[in-house]
Design a protein around this motif. Sequence first.
Motif, PDB file in Angstrom:
ATOM      1  N   ALA A  71       0.859  -1.188   0.000  1.00 45.42           N
ATOM      2  CA  ALA A  71       0.000   0.000   0.000  1.00 45.42           C
ATOM      3  C   ALA A  71       0.894   1.237   0.000  1.00 45.42           C
ATOM      4  CB  ALA A  71      -0.891  -0.022   1.234  1.00 45.42           C
ATOM      5  N   PRO A  72       0.358   2.368  -0.483  1.00 43.19           N
ATOM      6  CA  PRO A  72       1.176   3.584  -0.568  1.00 43.19           C
ATOM      7  C   PRO A  72       1.872   3.927   0.757  1.00 43.19           C
ATOM      8  CG  PRO A  72      -0.962   3.963  -1.567  1.00 43.19           C
ATOM      9  CD  PRO A  72      -0.995   2.589  -0.980  1.00 43.19           C
ATOM     10  N   GLY A  73       1.141   3.758   1.851  1.00 44.16           N
ATOM     11  CA  GLY A  73       1.677   4.134   3.147  1.00 44.16           C
ATOM     12  C   GLY A  73       2.848   3.279   3.599  1.00 44.16           C
ATOM     13  N   GLN A  74       2.998   2.102   2.984  1.00 38.46           N
ATOM     14  CA  GLN A  74       4.066   1.195   3.417  1.00 38.46           C
ATOM     15  C   GLN A  74       5.327   1.336   2.580  1.00 38.46           C
ATOM     16  OE1 GLN A  74       1.689  -2.310   2.781  1.00 38.46           O
ATOM     17  NE2 GLN A  74       1.257  -2.525   4.968  1.00 38.46           N
ATOM     18  N   ARG A  75       5.311   2.269   1.626  1.00 38.73           N
ATOM     19  CA  ARG A  75       6.435   2.336   0.686  1.00 38.73           C
ATOM     20  C   ARG A  75       7.514   3.325   1.103  1.00 38.73           C
ATOM     21  NH1 ARG A  75       4.140   1.344  -5.373  1.00 38.73           N
ATOM     22  NH2 ARG A  75       2.834  -0.427  -4.835  1.00 38.73           N
TER      23      ARG A  75
ATOM     24  N   ALA B 169      -3.515  11.573  -1.378  1.00 39.51           N
ATOM     25  CA  ALA B 169      -2.519  12.170  -0.485  1.00 39.51           C
ATOM     26  C   ALA B 169      -2.570  11.488   0.883  1.00 39.51           C
ATOM     27  CB  ALA B 169      -2.771  13.661  -0.342  1.00 39.51           C
ATOM     28  N   ALA B 170      -3.777  11.250   1.380  1.00 40.54           N
ATOM     29  CA  ALA B 170      -3.901  10.601   2.684  1.00 40.54           C
ATOM     30  C   ALA B 170      -3.323   9.188   2.636  1.00 40.54           C
ATOM     31  CB  ALA B 170      -5.361  10.573   3.119  1.00 40.54           C
ATOM     32  N   LEU B 171      -3.566   8.480   1.518  1.00 40.00           N
ATOM     33  CA  LEU B 171      -3.030   7.121   1.382  1.00 40.00           C
ATOM     34  C   LEU B 171      -1.505   7.149   1.405  1.00 40.00           C
ATOM     35  CD1 LEU B 171      -5.358   5.573  -1.360  1.00 40.00           C
ATOM     36  CD2 LEU B 171      -5.365   5.102   1.082  1.00 40.00           C
ATOM     37  N   VAL B 172      -0.922   8.091   0.643  1.00 42.02           N
ATOM     38  CA  VAL B 172       0.538   8.198   0.613  1.00 42.02           C
ATOM     39  C   VAL B 172       1.072   8.584   1.994  1.00 42.02           C
ATOM     40  CG1 VAL B 172       2.470   9.502  -0.350  1.00 42.02           C
ATOM     41  CG2 VAL B 172       0.639   8.735  -1.850  1.00 42.02           C
ATOM     42  N   ASP B 173       0.312   9.415   2.693  1.00 37.37           N
ATOM     43  CA  ASP B 173       0.741   9.848   4.027  1.00 37.37           C
ATOM     44  C   ASP B 173       0.622   8.746   5.076  1.00 37.37           C
ATOM     45  OD1 ASP B 173       1.502  12.302   3.193  1.00 37.37           O
ATOM     46  OD2 ASP B 173      -0.322  13.334   3.797  1.00 37.37           O
TER      47      ASP B 173
END
Lengths: 389, 275
Positions: A71-75, B169-173
């Motif tokens: 997931a984006p947050g884990q990268r 943006a929230a997902l990337v954050d």
Amino acid sequence: MAAVVFSKVRKEFGSFTAVHGLDLNIEEGEFVSLLGPSGCGKTTTLRMLAGLEFPTSGSIEIGDRLVNDLAPGQRDIAMVFQSYALYPHMSVAQNIAYPLKKRGVPTAEQRKSVEATATLLQLTELLERKPRQLSGGQQQRVALGRALVRDPKVFLLDEPLSNLDAKLRGYMRVELVELHRRLGRTMVYVTHDQLEAMTMSDRIAVMDGGELQQFAPPTKVYAEPANRFVASFIGTPAMTLVDGELAREGDSWTFNTDGLSLSVGTLADAAEAGSACLGVRPENVRIGQGSISATVKVVEKTGHENIVFLKLAGGHRLTARTSAQEVWQPGEAVKIALDADHVHIFGPGSRGSRWNRPAAAQEAPAPAQKTSMTPPTSKTGSTVQEATP
Amino acid sequence: MAFIKKLGFNLFAWAIVLAVAFPLFWMLVTSVKPAFELFRRPPTMLPETFTFEHYLRLIERTNFLTYFRNSVILSTATTIVVVAIGTLGAYSLVRFKFRGRESLAFLVLFTYLLPSVVLIIPLYLLLVQIGLANNIFSLVIAYTTFALPYALWLLRSFMAGIPEDLESAALVDGASRMGAFVDVILPQLLPGIISTALFTFILSWNEYLYALVLVNSDDARPLTTGVMNMLVSSFNIEWSLLMAASVMMSVPLIIVFAFLQSYLTRGFGAGGVKG
């Protein structure tokens, strides 16, 4: 810091293929621009790197870690969006703190990091404001702050400057380059503005139609564009491209078209006789020298230089760049010469590859290198004249 | 000329306000008049003697409070169910790309093509079969069926106005999908949620026909049918009690409106295009 590696990455949306088997190897700490016209797949590529889209096939690695299914947050990446994407209901401080909050950083530490970031970006005065109370430039800095605060491995920037006015854009370009130097982090920057890509990047990945056209440092992309598309896309005013025929005599090649016949010396082994394309940048056209007949059509004065639009006897158009002191009048008949070492020969088609020998190889055999041109009267090419001193 | 135009406009506007407000005023006045003053001719504009006996009688000697409680439970439950399903449904209709997404959204509106009278009997039989007849929750289900399509469309247009980049943006954050929904989407959707909630609450609070058909036991009646059943019979209408009940039925709506009115107008204005 991390290297980013795309291996045979392909992305399909239904029957449409946005990215065709992309191979890209970005080194640690490098500033790389993905450059191309809209719809070339650059944003899709960036979104795949961010984890907002998933590749149909192929693999993406960040720092030796396969991230395809993360997931984006884990990268461990941060991204600045074209629209800034600031959370409208949160203050500047809350916006910047959000990535820390989502990673469970203690509140005291969050505050410290937010303050440090705000100082770095001169946002301290604005911390309590809401995004809608900020100017475009300030919003941009907040978006940048939200990306910086966490110190991620890779920064992704999706046309972050395109909503700013020209002056601020120039200023932010310098700021970003300085920031990159200070942080030493890998940055991947998407833009359709070749000036941004040229001025900021360590290397530029030029894309078109979902395919990588060239991946090289800016100077190389400019001086030795891999193909006709890259040649036409990079440089302002654009490189003049003239279609014609290529003929071979032993090791030497000649380019012919209406109003122009040009000996181009040796070419790469891939070169083939037949239709081809000649490219020359405006600064490599000399007016008042040589023997090619042309007429001045329009002169654009920018203050520090003049851009002269010429028409060759055969009807082809050519752009030249001259100093502001050289004055040419529209309608004037002139003679022009092309800088011998800087004409490009491309294969046929919109993405015909460059057939010139690579720069290093060209330096070796000196004698046959001088590019000459003849008036179109001589089909045999016997009246060879030196084009440049 | 400009003055006359302004005057004319004002007169017109006030005439409409008066026409709308007078019945409310009359309702209030009637509820505090003693019974003997009700039918006096000429009628008294303001009561000569104030009395709250109708209110007391209503609360102490009738089932009014039971009906009131039923209505509160029923309307609140319907609102919660509709907002919850509507928000998630609108989210999936806007954010997820799947085949037939648009057709599905239009299909939802088909419910409105059928008059509610046609749907009542099948719905009643259905509720009897699942053992929910004569129960407040049968009304919750019934109201949800006709409030949800509208709610879905209203929330969908609000949702479409929220830039996708915010969620990205929230997902990337570092947020999960649900986290991004709660942290970023919901606060942006608040005006839409409030408009939808108000619409649903008012609809369930005022509904009469379904309540009449689906609920027969006195314990489960909401205000609308309860009050009618209790105070209006073939031979007599208890005007004073009816007016007192009407005032008390209106109070919750007036309170809710007073607090959320600005959201509601903003909501209707901002639904289509986000400014």
